[in-house]
Design a protein around this motif. Sequence first.
Motif, PDB file in Angstrom:
ATOM      1  N   SER A   2      -0.911  12.609 -11.033  1.00  0.00           N
ATOM      2  CA  SER A   2       0.035  11.962 -10.175  1.00  0.00           C
ATOM      3  C   SER A   2       0.321  10.734 -10.860  1.00  0.00           C
ATOM      4  N   ASP A   3       1.422  10.139 -10.439  1.00  0.00           N
ATOM      5  CA  ASP A   3       1.828   8.705 -10.855  1.00  0.00           C
ATOM      6  C   ASP A   3       0.720   7.797 -10.500  1.00  0.00           C
ATOM      7  N   TRP A   4       0.246   6.985 -11.309  1.00  0.00           N
ATOM      8  CA  TRP A   4      -0.709   6.035 -11.004  1.00  0.00           C
ATOM      9  C   TRP A   4      -0.358   4.879 -10.125  1.00  0.00           C
ATOM     10  N   ARG A   5       1.028   4.486 -10.418  1.00  0.00           N
ATOM     11  CA  ARG A   5       1.456   3.548  -9.514  1.00  0.00           C
ATOM     12  C   ARG A   5       1.621   3.730  -8.172  1.00  0.00           C
TER      13      ARG A   5
END
Length: 155
Positions: A2-5
């Motif tokens: 998933s998007d780490w942000r």
Amino acid sequence: MSDWRADRIGSALRGENPAVIGRLPEAFAVIGDVQWLPGNCVLLSDDPHVGSLSDLSRARRRAFLESMADLGDAVGRACQEFDSQFRRVNLEVLGNTDPFLHAHVWPRYEWEPPELLRKPVWLYPAENWSDPATALGPEHDPLRAAITRHLFESG
């Protein structure tokens, strides 16, 4: 992956956050997503349930603040090596937007616009926060390596 942000602390804990410079007491040192002030870093609490300094015991609070100071020192030493117009480092613990404890480490430079030089970085134009020209990329690797070296060197 998933998007780490979307989960900066969780992704750091899982070893999936590419911005992580290293682990410190109570925190992760990470290089900022944007580098319009080269060397911009953030210290993330290593506990996603901690919302502010007041949520920590005195011992954990001291450890987090010492980690913040250590990251600030490392950023300052690294930025001095890369830019003769490096001026100072500003450290901030705000908590107005993100619900997790974090500290901003902002290097400041003599080349900044005079009307902004002595003001908080938050007064810079909003487009600075998403400008692809200053997004974290491979061109920042040498400065990132210097910050890492200063952060973890002995002595």
